[in-house]
Structure formats: structure tokens, C-alpha cells
Design a protein around this motif. Structure first.
Motif, PDB file in Angstrom:
ATOM      1  N   ALA A   8       6.814  -0.585  -6.150  1.00  0.00           N
ATOM      2  CA  ALA A   8       7.128  -0.837  -4.740  1.00  0.00           C
ATOM      3  C   ALA A   8       5.986  -0.379  -3.837  1.00  0.00           C
ATOM      4  O   ALA A   8       5.628  -1.071  -2.870  1.00  0.00           O
ATOM      5  CB  ALA A   8       8.428  -0.127  -4.363  1.00  0.00           C
ATOM      6  N   LEU A   9       5.399   0.768  -4.146  1.00  0.00           N
ATOM      7  CA  LEU A   9       4.269   1.252  -3.352  1.00  0.00           C
ATOM      8  C   LEU A   9       3.112   0.266  -3.393  1.00  0.00           C
ATOM      9  O   LEU A   9       2.480  -0.028  -2.371  1.00  0.00           O
ATOM     10  CB  LEU A   9       3.797   2.604  -3.890  1.00  0.00           C
ATOM     11  CG  LEU A   9       4.535   3.871  -3.466  1.00  0.00           C
ATOM     12  CD1 LEU A   9       3.876   5.080  -4.108  1.00  0.00           C
ATOM     13  CD2 LEU A   9       4.547   4.005  -1.952  1.00  0.00           C
ATOM     14  N   LEU A  10       2.829  -0.255  -4.581  1.00  0.00           N
ATOM     15  CA  LEU A  10       1.698  -1.173  -4.718  1.00  0.00           C
ATOM     16  C   LEU A  10       1.966  -2.491  -4.004  1.00  0.00           C
ATOM     17  O   LEU A  10       1.044  -3.091  -3.427  1.00  0.00           O
ATOM     18  CB  LEU A  10       1.405  -1.422  -6.203  1.00  0.00           C
ATOM     19  CG  LEU A  10       0.899  -0.214  -6.981  1.00  0.00           C
ATOM     20  CD1 LEU A  10       0.716  -0.566  -8.456  1.00  0.00           C
ATOM     21  CD2 LEU A  10      -0.413   0.299  -6.406  1.00  0.00           C
ATOM     22  N   CYS A  11       3.199  -2.969  -4.046  1.00  0.00           N
ATOM     23  CA  CYS A  11       3.520  -4.199  -3.316  1.00  0.00           C
ATOM     24  C   CYS A  11       3.290  -4.020  -1.820  1.00  0.00           C
ATOM     25  O   CYS A  11       2.749  -4.904  -1.150  1.00  0.00           O
ATOM     26  CB  CYS A  11       4.969  -4.603  -3.589  1.00  0.00           C
ATOM     27  SG  CYS A  11       5.253  -5.233  -5.257  1.00  0.00           S
ATOM     28  N   ILE A  12       3.696  -2.870  -1.293  1.00  0.00           N
ATOM     29  CA  ILE A  12       3.475  -2.595   0.135  1.00  0.00           C
ATOM     30  C   ILE A  12       1.979  -2.468   0.423  1.00  0.00           C
ATOM     31  O   ILE A  12       1.464  -3.029   1.400  1.00  0.00           O
ATOM     32  CB  ILE A  12       4.217  -1.315   0.546  1.00  0.00           C
ATOM     33  CG1 ILE A  12       5.728  -1.519   0.438  1.00  0.00           C
ATOM     34  CG2 ILE A  12       3.845  -0.897   1.960  1.00  0.00           C
ATOM     35  CD1 ILE A  12       6.534  -0.245   0.607  1.00  0.00           C
ATOM     36  N   ALA A  13       1.262  -1.737  -0.438  1.00  0.00           N
ATOM     37  CA  ALA A  13      -0.169  -1.518  -0.218  1.00  0.00           C
ATOM     38  C   ALA A  13      -0.983  -2.800  -0.348  1.00  0.00           C
ATOM     39  O   ALA A  13      -2.063  -2.922   0.246  1.00  0.00           O
ATOM     40  CB  ALA A  13      -0.681  -0.467  -1.206  1.00  0.00           C
ATOM     41  N   SER A  14      -0.471  -3.771  -1.110  1.00  0.00           N
ATOM     42  CA  SER A  14      -1.226  -5.009  -1.304  1.00  0.00           C
ATOM     43  C   SER A  14      -1.276  -5.863  -0.044  1.00  0.00           C
ATOM     44  O   SER A  14      -2.194  -6.683   0.113  1.00  0.00           O
ATOM     45  CB  SER A  14      -0.599  -5.827  -2.441  1.00  0.00           C
ATOM     46  OG  SER A  14       0.676  -6.330  -2.072  1.00  0.00           O
ATOM     47  N   LEU A  15      -0.320  -5.669   0.870  1.00  0.00           N
ATOM     48  CA  LEU A  15      -0.235  -6.554   2.039  1.00  0.00           C
ATOM     49  C   LEU A  15      -1.431  -6.394   2.975  1.00  0.00           C
ATOM     50  O   LEU A  15      -2.119  -7.383   3.270  1.00  0.00           O
ATOM     51  CB  LEU A  15       1.089  -6.313   2.775  1.00  0.00           C
ATOM     52  CG  LEU A  15       2.345  -6.533   1.921  1.00  0.00           C
ATOM     53  CD1 LEU A  15       3.591  -6.214   2.727  1.00  0.00           C
ATOM     54  CD2 LEU A  15       2.386  -7.956   1.383  1.00  0.00           C
ATOM     55  N   PRO A  16      -1.738  -5.180   3.472  1.00  0.00           N
ATOM     56  CA  PRO A  16      -2.933  -5.070   4.333  1.00  0.00           C
ATOM     57  C   PRO A  16      -4.226  -5.311   3.557  1.00  0.00           C
ATOM     58  O   PRO A  16      -5.194  -5.851   4.112  1.00  0.00           O
ATOM     59  CB  PRO A  16      -2.862  -3.632   4.863  1.00  0.00           C
ATOM     60  CG  PRO A  16      -2.009  -2.893   3.896  1.00  0.00           C
ATOM     61  CD  PRO A  16      -1.023  -3.893   3.387  1.00  0.00           C
TER      62      PRO A  16
END
Length: 428
Positions: free
Chosen positions: A399-407
Motif C-alpha cells: 500500500a505504501l508503494l502504491c501511494i508513493a508511485s503516484l507522485p
């Protein structure tokens, strides 16, 4: 009140009958096995040669295997040897690797021996490239040649897709990576039909390729980092910052890529460009240390075994040197891919963040650094997410990586890629 006609709904995709999919099973199995054997064979040969070049030979000469002198000699010699292959082998060991990505077009079978020799020499000699691009190219050529010979009525694109899927599955030791890459490619082509019908044959090839590699080579991407528990708000912030900063670092290399390539292209002849590139790589190795040599996956494991064993400055130096080595190796003509060295760059960058700010867990820093770097270098979103997640092997990191991938994706999308057209301009 007026009635407005409702917009027409898209018709549901029609499923492919099982009798159409079943004949694809055995060819997919065969491609998966052969693709894995090619990868394992080249890797094993390169590993044996690496031991001779970096351990047996320097020990016999009484020279330190990773002394500055030996690194310069070995990298330059590797450039000479690969230059000879590119110069004299039929087909010149394939096209300029700077123009290639993970997807490959079928090449003539006569090119394959030279490309395999150049790849094995590169893997053993120390340049910062991985085996993925040339092995995919060889397996695509093999599958296409065999498919046209034994099943001439089958579409040629089928054999290309099977070989790419099988090789990616073999490289990562799991078919999931291949399924994600093929799904992304199918979406880009707007292929008709149900997704799982289109994935049946590629997923079979990838599963067989990964299982064959697992049974023979027992690969593992798990770095056995300290366990990561329930993420908090500080972890979210750390992942966002590290992934975005790593993407910017990767984009600096992408921007420099066509200019560095133009310098080596100016030398014109492979016996000039490759030895010169090898010399530069040797000097970079002296600056960054032995961990910045080779494709980088084993070296990432060494970093992860002691994430607090280097200072932030040392981690930063290794990240920058490895990234520079990746640009030089890909520009001067060495045959190889960019995923595994980019993993090392991202891991070093993420561990640098951990060393600078102790509240950033090593697992979060490393995974986010790998994610951002791979997004910039490969522009493959699923491969970047999958690789970063599998290195940590913690469900809560996804979940952290999915969020971090956006910006991070917003920073790289629509911008030049680390792949060139034949005229030397960047692909967008």
C-alpha cells in the motif's frame, strides 16, 4: 421533462472457447523451458568466468581481485573482448543496445551466438548491466524461428509474446511479473477479448519459465531486511519523499543518456567505443568500490545484510557512481539491460535516506528508492512496483508503494525515456 437516450453500453468481451486455448499449452510449456535454460546457461557460464577473472587469475598473479589496478584492467579488457565480438561476429551482436527495451523484435538466428557471447563476457567482466534485454532478444529469436518452422500458421506475434513472458518469469523467478508486464502491453494495444484468455498462453510460458529457473537455480529476491510492521503516517511521508527524490535522480541519468551516447557514437568503431567505455567504468569502479560493479543484484543483497554498515555519504556515492556506470555501459555498446543496476541505485539511495533519518525504516527507504529509480529508468509501472515490493516481502509495504508511485509517476510520465531512436534522440 425530456427523455434522453441512454448512452450505449459496451458489449461484454466474448470468451475464447477452451478448444482454442488448449493447443497453445504445449508450445507455451516448450518456450518456457527453453527460455529458462538459455538464461540459466548464460548466467552459469558468466558466473564461472567471473570467478576465474576476479578470483583465480588475480590470486595467481598476487594482485588484489578488486584493487584499483585490477578493476581498470578487467573493465578495459572486457571492453576490448566485447568490442571484438561486436565487430567480427555475424550480425554484430544485434542492434545498438541503447535503442532497445524489454520488448524485442525477432532477429536473424545468425545474430544469436555473438549476442550470447557478448552478454556472457559483459556479465563476467563487471559492467553495470543485467542480462534481461539480450536474453529476451535471444529467446524471442529462438521462439520465432521455431514457431515459423513447426507452426507456420500461428501468428508471429504469439511467439514473441510467449518468449518475452517466459524470460521475464525466469528472470524474476515468478510468473507474476510477466503477467503484469503483458497485461500492461495488452492494454496499450487494446487487444480484444477477455484478459485471462489473452493471458493464458503467456502466463503458462512465464509459469513454466519461472518454475524451471527455481528448480535449477533457486533464485530469491527476498533481502531478509528487518521486518516492517504496521505503517504509520511518517512511513507514508518517507515513502513519498524517497520515491519522488529517487525518480528525480533517475531522470537526471535519463536526460544525460543521449549526450553520453553521442560521445561514444562519435568514436564510430566498437573497438574504440567499448574499450573506452570499459576504461571509464574501471575508473568509476575505483571511485565507488567493488559493490558498484556487475549487474547489482547480489551486491544489493550485501547492502541489505547490513543496512547500517555504511554512512549516508557512502550510500550516496555508491548510488551516483552506479547510476553513472549504468549510463556509460548502456551508451558505449555493452549488451545488457538496465533493471538490475537500477535496483542497486534505488537501494543505495533508499538506504542513504535511512542513514540520514533514522526514523525512516530500512525496508521503506530501500523499497521506495527502488520504486522511484525503476519508474524513471524503465517506465514500466508494474515491474517497478513488483520489484520494489518483492525485495522487502512484507504485505504492508504494498500500500505504501502504491501511494508513493503516484507522485513519482507524475515526475516521469511524458518525459524522455532511457531508450533512444536510431538517430540518437530519446524515445518519449
Amino acid at each position: 421533462m425530456t427523455d434522453e437516450a441512454a448512452p450505449p453500453r459496451p458489449s461484454p468481451s466474448r470468451a475464447t472457447p477452451a478448444r482454442t486455448l488448449l493447443p497453445l499449452f504445449l508450445p507455451s510449456v516448450a518456450v518456457g523451458v527453453v527460455a529458462s535454460l538459455v538464461l540459466v546457461g548464460v548466467s552459469e557460464l558468466a558466473g564461472q568466468l567471473k570467478d576465474v577473472l576476479w578470483t583465480t587469475l588475480p590470486d595467481a598473479l598476487g594482485i588484489g581481485g578488486f584493487s584499483s589496478l585490477w578493476m581498470i584492467v578487467m573493465l578495459t579488457t572486457t571492453g576490448v573482448l566485447v568490442g571484438l565480438v561486436v565487430w567480427k561476429a555475424p550480425g554484430h551482436a544485434g542492434p545498438d543496445p541503447a535503442t532497445l527495451g524489454l520488448q524485442a523484435s525477432p532477429m536473424a538466428p545468425v545474430v544469436m551466438p555473438g549476442l550470447l557471447v557478448a552478454t556472457a563476457l559483459m556479465l563476467a567482466g563487471g559492467p553495470s548491466l543485467g542480462p534481461e534485454n539480450p536474453i529476451i532478444a535471444v529467446n524471442v529469436a529462438l521462439a520465432f524461428w521455431a514457431g515459423r518452422r513447426f507452426a507456420p500458421t500461428a501468428p508471429g506475434e504469439l511467439w514473441v509474446t510467449l518468449a518475452e513472458s517466459a524470460t521475464i518469469g525466469a528472470l524474476f523467478g515468478t510468473p507474476v511479473a510477466a503477467a503484469l508486464v503483458i497485461s500492461e502491453a495488452l492494454a496499450g494495444r487494446k487487444v480484444k477479448g477477455m484478459l485471462w484468455d489473452n493471458l493464458f498462453a503467456p502466463l503458462t510460458a512465464a509459469a513454466v519459465g519461472s518454475m524451471t529457473t527455481t528448480l535449477i537455480g533457486q533464485p530469491s529476491f527476498d533481502l531478509h531486511l528487518p521486518p516492517f510492521g504496521q505503517p504509520g503516517w511518517t512511513d507514508v511521508l518517507a515513502a513519498l519523499v524517497v520515491a519522488s527524490a529517487a525518480a528525480l535522480l533517475g531522470m537526471a541519468a535519463v536526460r544525460a543518456f543521449p549526450y553520453v551516447h553521442a560521445v561514444f557514437r562519435w568514436l564510430r568503431h566498437p573497438m574504440l567505443a567499448l574499450p573506452a567505455g570499459g576504461l571509464v567504468l574501471g575508473l568509476l569502479g575505483c571511485l565507488g568500490g567493488s559493490l558498484t560493479l556487475f549487474k547489482g543484484l547480489e551486491e544489493v543483497g550485501e547492502l541489505a545484510r547490513d543496512p547500517d554498515g555504511w554512512s549516508a555519504g557512502r550510500f550516496a556515492l555508491m548510488a551516483v557512481v552506479k547510476l553513472a556506470a549504468l549510463v556509460v555501459a548502456a551508451s558505449c555498446g555493452f549488451r545488457g539491460g538496465r533493471i538490475f543496476p537500477a535496483v542497486f541505485v534505488g537501494a543505495s539511495f533508499g538506504l542513504c535516506a535511512h542513514a540520514l533519518v533514522s526514523s525512516v525504516p530500512a525496508s521503506v527507504g530501500l523499497a521506495a528508492g527502488v520504486l522511484g529509480t525503476l519508474l524513471a529508468i524503465t517506465r514500466q509501472g508494474w515491474v517497478s512496483l513488483f520489484t520494489a515490493a518483492v525485495l522487502v516481502s512484507s504485505p504492508s509495504i504494498i500500500a505504501l508503494l502504491c501511494i508513493a508511485s503516484l507522485p513519482a509517476w507524475l515526475l516521469v510520465t511524458g518525459r524522455p525515456q532511457m531508450q533512444l531512436r536510431p538517430d540518437g534522440t530519446s524515445v518519449r
